[in-house]
Scaffold this motif. Structure first.
Motif, PDB file in Angstrom:
ATOM      1  N   LEU A   1      -2.088 -12.097  13.912  1.00 37.75           N
ATOM      2  CA  LEU A   1      -0.991 -11.759  12.999  1.00 37.75           C
ATOM      3  C   LEU A   1      -1.512 -11.230  11.670  1.00 37.75           C
ATOM      4  O   LEU A   1      -0.906 -10.333  11.068  1.00 37.75           O
ATOM      5  CB  LEU A   1      -0.112 -12.984  12.765  1.00 37.75           C
ATOM      6  CG  LEU A   1       0.675 -13.474  13.987  1.00 37.75           C
ATOM      7  CD1 LEU A   1       1.381 -14.785  13.672  1.00 37.75           C
ATOM      8  CD2 LEU A   1       1.681 -12.424  14.448  1.00 37.75           C
ATOM      9  N   LEU A   2      -2.633 -11.748  11.219  1.00 38.03           N
ATOM     10  CA  LEU A   2      -3.228 -11.279   9.962  1.00 38.03           C
ATOM     11  C   LEU A   2      -3.666  -9.819  10.082  1.00 38.03           C
ATOM     12  O   LEU A   2      -3.452  -9.011   9.165  1.00 38.03           O
ATOM     13  CB  LEU A   2      -4.423 -12.164   9.586  1.00 38.03           C
ATOM     14  CG  LEU A   2      -5.075 -11.872   8.228  1.00 38.03           C
ATOM     15  CD1 LEU A   2      -4.085 -12.085   7.095  1.00 38.03           C
ATOM     16  CD2 LEU A   2      -6.312 -12.761   8.032  1.00 38.03           C
ATOM     17  N   ILE A   3      -4.278  -9.476  11.229  1.00 38.93           N
ATOM     18  CA  ILE A   3      -4.697  -8.086  11.463  1.00 38.93           C
ATOM     19  C   ILE A   3      -3.478  -7.174  11.535  1.00 38.93           C
ATOM     20  O   ILE A   3      -3.448  -6.098  10.922  1.00 38.93           O
ATOM     21  CB  ILE A   3      -5.522  -7.998  12.764  1.00 38.93           C
ATOM     22  CG1 ILE A   3      -6.853  -8.723  12.605  1.00 38.93           C
ATOM     23  CG2 ILE A   3      -5.748  -6.534  13.155  1.00 38.93           C
ATOM     24  CD1 ILE A   3      -7.650  -8.839  13.888  1.00 38.93           C
ATOM     25  N   LEU A   4      -2.469  -7.606  12.271  1.00 43.63           N
ATOM     26  CA  LEU A   4      -1.262  -6.784  12.428  1.00 43.63           C
ATOM     27  C   LEU A   4      -0.517  -6.627  11.107  1.00 43.63           C
ATOM     28  O   LEU A   4       0.078  -5.568  10.842  1.00 43.63           O
ATOM     29  CB  LEU A   4      -0.344  -7.400  13.479  1.00 43.63           C
ATOM     30  CG  LEU A   4      -0.871  -7.377  14.915  1.00 43.63           C
ATOM     31  CD1 LEU A   4       0.086  -8.114  15.850  1.00 43.63           C
ATOM     32  CD2 LEU A   4      -1.067  -5.940  15.397  1.00 43.63           C
ATOM     33  N   GLU A   5      -0.553  -7.632  10.260  1.00 45.92           N
ATOM     34  CA  GLU A   5       0.097  -7.542   8.950  1.00 45.92           C
ATOM     35  C   GLU A   5      -0.539  -6.433   8.115  1.00 45.92           C
ATOM     36  O   GLU A   5       0.153  -5.683   7.427  1.00 45.92           O
ATOM     37  CB  GLU A   5      -0.011  -8.883   8.221  1.00 45.92           C
ATOM     38  CG  GLU A   5       0.702  -8.898   6.881  1.00 45.92           C
ATOM     39  CD  GLU A   5       0.635 -10.258   6.201  1.00 45.92           C
ATOM     40  OE1 GLU A   5       0.529 -10.293   4.958  1.00 45.92           O
ATOM     41  OE2 GLU A   5       0.686 -11.273   6.930  1.00 45.92           O
ATOM     42  N   GLY A   6      -1.866  -6.324   8.185  1.00 46.79           N
ATOM     43  CA  GLY A   6      -2.546  -5.252   7.461  1.00 46.79           C
ATOM     44  C   GLY A   6      -2.147  -3.881   7.989  1.00 46.79           C
ATOM     45  O   GLY A   6      -1.971  -2.927   7.222  1.00 46.79           O
ATOM     46  N   ILE A   7      -2.001  -3.777   9.317  1.00 50.02           N
ATOM     47  CA  ILE A   7      -1.592  -2.510   9.922  1.00 50.02           C
ATOM     48  C   ILE A   7      -0.160  -2.149   9.499  1.00 50.02           C
ATOM     49  O   ILE A   7       0.127  -1.008   9.135  1.00 50.02           O
ATOM     50  CB  ILE A   7      -1.696  -2.592  11.456  1.00 50.02           C
ATOM     51  CG1 ILE A   7      -3.159  -2.728  11.868  1.00 50.02           C
ATOM     52  CG2 ILE A   7      -1.051  -1.377  12.113  1.00 50.02           C
ATOM     53  CD1 ILE A   7      -3.365  -2.990  13.352  1.00 50.02           C
ATOM     54  N   VAL A   8       0.736  -3.134   9.534  1.00 47.60           N
ATOM     55  CA  VAL A   8       2.130  -2.902   9.146  1.00 47.60           C
ATOM     56  C   VAL A   8       2.216  -2.465   7.688  1.00 47.60           C
ATOM     57  O   VAL A   8       2.965  -1.539   7.341  1.00 47.60           O
ATOM     58  CB  VAL A   8       2.967  -4.180   9.383  1.00 47.60           C
ATOM     59  CG1 VAL A   8       4.328  -4.070   8.704  1.00 47.60           C
ATOM     60  CG2 VAL A   8       3.134  -4.430  10.871  1.00 47.60           C
ATOM     61  N   SER A   9       1.456  -3.102   6.831  1.00 41.88           N
ATOM     62  CA  SER A   9       1.457  -2.752   5.414  1.00 41.88           C
ATOM     63  C   SER A   9       1.004  -1.308   5.202  1.00 41.88           C
ATOM     64  O   SER A   9       1.611  -0.554   4.432  1.00 41.88           O
ATOM     65  CB  SER A   9       0.544  -3.706   4.650  1.00 41.88           C
ATOM     66  OG  SER A   9       0.462  -3.341   3.293  1.00 41.88           O
ATOM     67  N   GLY A  10      -0.057  -0.917   5.907  1.00 41.37           N
ATOM     68  CA  GLY A  10      -0.551   0.450   5.781  1.00 41.37           C
ATOM     69  C   GLY A  10       0.437   1.473   6.305  1.00 41.37           C
ATOM     70  O   GLY A  10       0.650   2.525   5.688  1.00 41.37           O
ATOM     71  N   LEU A  11       1.061   1.158   7.452  1.00 40.21           N
ATOM     72  CA  LEU A  11       2.040   2.080   8.024  1.00 40.21           C
ATOM     73  C   LEU A  11       3.236   2.271   7.101  1.00 40.21           C
ATOM     74  O   LEU A  11       3.783   3.369   6.984  1.00 40.21           O
ATOM     75  CB  LEU A  11       2.510   1.572   9.387  1.00 40.21           C
ATOM     76  CG  LEU A  11       1.539   1.746  10.556  1.00 40.21           C
ATOM     77  CD1 LEU A  11       2.099   1.075  11.808  1.00 40.21           C
ATOM     78  CD2 LEU A  11       1.288   3.225  10.826  1.00 40.21           C
ATOM     79  N   SER A  12       3.656   1.200   6.437  1.00 33.68           N
ATOM     80  CA  SER A  12       4.798   1.312   5.535  1.00 33.68           C
ATOM     81  C   SER A  12       4.499   2.235   4.365  1.00 33.68           C
ATOM     82  O   SER A  12       5.366   2.974   3.905  1.00 33.68           O
ATOM     83  CB  SER A  12       5.201  -0.076   5.025  1.00 33.68           C
ATOM     84  OG  SER A  12       4.230  -0.597   4.134  1.00 33.68           O
ATOM     85  N   LYS A  13       3.260   2.214   3.891  1.00 37.55           N
ATOM     86  CA  LYS A  13       2.865   3.132   2.814  1.00 37.55           C
ATOM     87  C   LYS A  13       2.835   4.571   3.306  1.00 37.55           C
ATOM     88  O   LYS A  13       3.183   5.501   2.577  1.00 37.55           O
ATOM     89  CB  LYS A  13       1.497   2.733   2.272  1.00 37.55           C
ATOM     90  CG  LYS A  13       1.475   1.375   1.583  1.00 37.55           C
ATOM     91  CD  LYS A  13       0.059   0.980   1.199  1.00 37.55           C
ATOM     92  CE  LYS A  13       0.021  -0.429   0.589  1.00 37.55           C
ATOM     93  NZ  LYS A  13      -1.357  -0.869   0.272  1.00 37.55           N
ATOM     94  N   LEU A  14       2.417   4.745   4.550  1.00 40.31           N
ATOM     95  CA  LEU A  14       2.345   6.086   5.137  1.00 40.31           C
ATOM     96  C   LEU A  14       3.732   6.671   5.380  1.00 40.31           C
ATOM     97  O   LEU A  14       3.992   7.838   5.070  1.00 40.31           O
ATOM     98  CB  LEU A  14       1.570   6.031   6.453  1.00 40.31           C
ATOM     99  CG  LEU A  14       1.518   7.321   7.283  1.00 40.31           C
ATOM    100  CD1 LEU A  14       0.744   8.394   6.530  1.00 40.31           C
ATOM    101  CD2 LEU A  14       0.885   7.051   8.633  1.00 40.31           C
ATOM    102  N   LEU A  15       4.645   5.867   5.929  1.00 34.50           N
ATOM    103  CA  LEU A  15       5.950   6.364   6.361  1.00 34.50           C
ATOM    104  C   LEU A  15       7.001   6.343   5.260  1.00 34.50           C
ATOM    105  O   LEU A  15       8.048   6.980   5.399  1.00 34.50           O
ATOM    106  CB  LEU A  15       6.436   5.559   7.571  1.00 34.50           C
ATOM    107  CG  LEU A  15       5.529   5.651   8.803  1.00 34.50           C
ATOM    108  CD1 LEU A  15       6.036   4.738   9.914  1.00 34.50           C
ATOM    109  CD2 LEU A  15       5.442   7.087   9.302  1.00 34.50           C
ATOM    110  N   GLY A  16       6.764   5.595   4.185  1.00 37.93           N
ATOM    111  CA  GLY A  16       7.662   5.651   3.044  1.00 37.93           C
ATOM    112  C   GLY A  16       8.765   4.617   3.060  1.00 37.93           C
ATOM    113  O   GLY A  16       8.935   3.844   4.010  1.00 37.93           O
ATOM    114  N   GLU A  17       9.560   4.641   1.981  1.00 38.94           N
ATOM    115  CA  GLU A  17      10.543   3.586   1.740  1.00 38.94           C
ATOM    116  C   GLU A  17      11.746   3.648   2.671  1.00 38.94           C
ATOM    117  O   GLU A  17      12.540   2.699   2.715  1.00 38.94           O
ATOM    118  CB  GLU A  17      11.028   3.652   0.289  1.00 38.94           C
ATOM    119  CG  GLU A  17      11.739   4.960  -0.059  1.00 38.94           C
ATOM    120  CD  GLU A  17      12.189   5.009  -1.501  1.00 38.94           C
ATOM    121  OE1 GLU A  17      12.971   5.917  -1.843  1.00 38.94           O
ATOM    122  OE2 GLU A  17      11.775   4.142  -2.287  1.00 38.94           O
TER     123      GLU A  17
END
Length: 222
Positions: free
Chosen positions: A7-23
């Motif tokens: 879950l810790l690894i996936l949280e980092g991925i989700v955080s990065g994707l949100s920055k990429l895809l926008g608000e």
């Protein structure tokens, strides 16, 4: 891999994707051991927060619709306030193919749809004439009129026999001048009325056009 580490690894991925895809894109991470939302980016889209329990019926639908890779991509949903969303889900499985985590992506497409509509209006082409396109009845009328032109051309040849090669060439020359062969289904109709094959008709037309071209060149030389 332990669940906490996954879950810790996936949280980092989700955080990065949100920055990429926008608000306008919400990304939620669920712990499937607890059936609970543990991390969410841009939660304002659906107004969910960590601790939110995964609806068992929704999870069953995701399991049933997922492809062999565990993905459900780009289907239409709505938020609790009726906002149109484009949703995708990604099941994360362990080595035994047991689902351990779920990533849900909800895209608010309102801005994209507005941009699409704007681009469509900017590149759309309008006819110069305000005349409506011919409907099926107009097309049928044109074909009937063409049929009559063909019959009239053949009738003008009487009492000369239409069975001779010269007579058929003359009929085809008249039809060519009237633009009959530009009309849909004119060729098979002419072939039927003159009792010739399409191959013969095209040979005759090539001969007529060659003669007309030669005559035009001769006139230019005089």
């Amino acid at each position: 891999m332990e669940q906490e580490e996954l879950l810790l690894i996936l949280e980092g991925i989700v955080s990065g994707l949100s920055k990429l895809l926008g608000e306008d894109t919400e990304i939620a991470l669920y712990d499937l051991d607890k059936q609970e939302l543990v991390y969410i980016a841009n939660g304002h889209i659906t107004e969910r927060a960590p601790g939110y329990k995964l609806n068992p019926s929704v999870y069953d639908v995701i399991i049933r619709l997922a492809d062999p890779d565990g993905h459900v991509i780009g289907y239409g949903t709505r938020s609790s306030k009726g906002k149109q969303l484009r949703s995708s889900h990604f099941l994360i499985r362990d080595k035994q193919q047991v689902p351990r985590a779920l990533i849900c992506i909800n895209q608010d497409t309102a801005k994209l749809q507005a941009a699409r509509d704007l681009l469509s209006s900017m590149i759309s082409l309008r006819p110069l004439s305000d005349s409506p396109k011919p409907d099926e009845s107009d097309i049928n009328y044109i074909q009937k009129m063409t049929q009559q032109v063909i019959v009239n051309a053949i009738e003008k040849m009487k009492p000369t026999s239409i069975d001779t090669r010269e007579s058929k060439l003359e009929v085809l020359r008249q039809l060519e001048l009237k633009g009959v062969f530009a009309v849909k289904d004119a060729v098979p109709n002419v072939c039927r009325l003159l009792s010739i094959s399409q191959a013969t008709l095209y040979n005759y037309l090539r001969e007529i056009r060659s003669q007309d071209t030669a005559a035009a060149r001769q006139q230019l030389q005089i």
